[in-house]
Write a protein that holds these residues in place. Structure first.
Motif, PDB file in Angstrom:
ATOM      1  N   CYS A 199      -7.220  -4.799  -6.146  1.00 19.27           N
ATOM      2  CA  CYS A 199      -7.160  -5.300  -4.768  1.00 19.27           C
ATOM      3  C   CYS A 199      -8.375  -6.162  -4.459  1.00 19.27           C
ATOM      4  CB  CYS A 199      -7.072  -4.142  -3.790  1.00 19.27           C
ATOM      5  SG  CYS A 199      -5.495  -3.274  -3.781  1.00 19.27           S
ATOM      6  N   ASN A 250      -8.722  -5.767   4.239  1.00 19.96           N
ATOM      7  CA  ASN A 250      -8.168  -6.558   5.340  1.00 19.96           C
ATOM      8  C   ASN A 250      -9.211  -6.955   6.372  1.00 19.96           C
ATOM      9  OD1 ASN A 250      -5.706  -6.248   4.098  1.00 19.96           O
ATOM     10  ND2 ASN A 250      -4.950  -4.695   5.509  1.00 19.96           N
ATOM     11  N   MET A 294       0.827  -1.208   0.000  1.00 20.63           N
ATOM     12  CA  MET A 294       0.000   0.000   0.000  1.00 20.63           C
ATOM     13  C   MET A 294       0.862   1.260   0.000  1.00 20.63           C
ATOM     14  SD  MET A 294      -3.301   0.517  -0.165  1.00 20.63           S
ATOM     15  CE  MET A 294      -4.166  -0.829   0.652  1.00 20.63           C
ATOM     16  N   GLU A 327      -6.330   4.159   3.361  1.00 19.40           N
ATOM     17  CA  GLU A 327      -6.798   3.674   4.659  1.00 19.40           C
ATOM     18  C   GLU A 327      -8.182   3.038   4.530  1.00 19.40           C
ATOM     19  OE1 GLU A 327      -6.927   2.782   8.693  1.00 19.40           O
ATOM     20  OE2 GLU A 327      -5.281   3.232   7.306  1.00 19.40           O
ATOM     21  N   ARG A 363      -7.712  -0.255   2.806  1.00 20.04           N
ATOM     22  CA  ARG A 363      -7.078  -1.228   3.702  1.00 20.04           C
ATOM     23  C   ARG A 363      -8.132  -1.870   4.615  1.00 20.04           C
ATOM     24  NH1 ARG A 363      -3.815   2.113   5.654  1.00 20.04           N
ATOM     25  NH2 ARG A 363      -2.107   1.753   4.201  1.00 20.04           N
TER      26      ARG A 363
END
Length: 304
Positions: A21, A80, A1, A73, A76
């Motif tokens: 992604c 995740n 990232m 962010e 992510r």
């Protein structure tokens, strides 16, 4: 990232990267869209406080380092943590209207939006004066109905006080405090003696087998808004058993049961459910008239 934050400089760059992604990490796309490009556009544009309808020329605009960091962010957390994008942005659209959402409510995505736009035709004969949204969650169906039928009073009920707190935010945001009432009620339990021209509901309807196989993104949503027993019909059966007592003479009941459609048809083979065919996708929404609810009420009551 970190490499992406250094090298990706335009809005278009970040949209492409988000799609890569999503696909590379097997992210499940299913809250309002199944298109990874649409999800990527929403993530990037809304993080930048831009409208969906932003001119395509803006996609070549270069981003500040702080803007790249903000997108990274959000991406992510989406990848995740498998957090639905609507929770990360506290924003979802239903029937073209914006709604505040968080982990206390399901992310709005019901095909009932298309029925609202069509004013529930041909089933509603007259303009409804009183509407009930059972299991309202974020309040999106109730508010969309109030917008579509400006002369109607709408009751929106839910058993979850957390959900009603979110719905209250949305009712105030859309300035509908005078026309949309929020009620804590377990189905019809706190609505004695009320009659409605239209009862609409997107209740919990996920069966036990599907609950065990849900993608991680859906497990971020409140289980109370999803699970409904072994066959997915626990709440729907209760709605059917009592609906006749709360509908006006020519009232209409509209309920979404999703993948539990087959189980409902097997449970009540003699009930003339009308299954809505949607132009923009979606299934598992039935319509019943008040007369049908009355005719089969004994059968419905015997099922619970």
């Amino acid at each position: 990232m970190a490499e992406a934050e250094r090298e990706l400089v335009t809005i278009r760059d970040w949209m492409r990267f988000c799609v890569s992604c999503f696909r590379g990490c097997d992210v499940h796309i299913g809250h309002g869209t199944r298109d990874p490009f649409a999800e990527a556009s929403a993530l990037v544009l809304q993080t930048l406080n831009l409208e969906w309808s932003a001119d395509e020329e803006i996609l070549s605009a270069r981003l500040l380092p702080s803007e790249r960091a903000a997108i990274a962010e959000t991406l992510r957390k989406r990848v995740n943590d498998r957090t639905p994008l609507a929770y990360l942005l506290n924003l979802a659209y239903f029937n073209g209207l914006p709604f505040y959402v968080d982990e206390r409510v399901l992310v709005p995505r019901s095909p009932i939006a298309e029925l609202i736009q069509d004013r529930f035709l041909p089933w509603l004969k007259d303009e409804p004066q009183r509407i009930l949204d059972l299991c309202t969650g974020s309040g999106c169906i109730a508010i969309a109905c109030a917008k579509e039928f400006p002369d109607a009073v709408v009751d929106a009920s839910d058993l979850s006080l957390d959900a009603l707190s979110v719905a209250a935010i949305n009712v105030e945001h859309h300035d509908l405090q005078e026309r949309v009432g929020l009620l804590e009620s377990d189905v019809f339990s706190k609505l004695p003696g009320q009659r409605y021209d239209l009862i609409v509901s997107n209740p919990p309807y996920v069966d036990a087998e599907d609950m065990a196989d849900l993608p991680e993104e859906f497990l971020r949503e409140p289980e109370m808004g999803l699970a409904s027993g072994a066959d997915g019909l626990d709440i729907t059966k209760r709605i059917l058993a009592e609906a006749a007592d709360y509908l006006t003479e020519d009232g209409v009941l509209v309920v979404e049961v999703g993948n539990s459609q087959w189980a409902l048809e097997q449970t009540f083979p003699d009930v003339p459910f009308v299954w809505v065919e949607f132009e923009r996708g979606g299934k598992g929404v039935f319509v019943l008239t008040a007369a049908d609810c009355r005719e089969h009420q004994a059968v419905f009551e015997a099922s619970i």
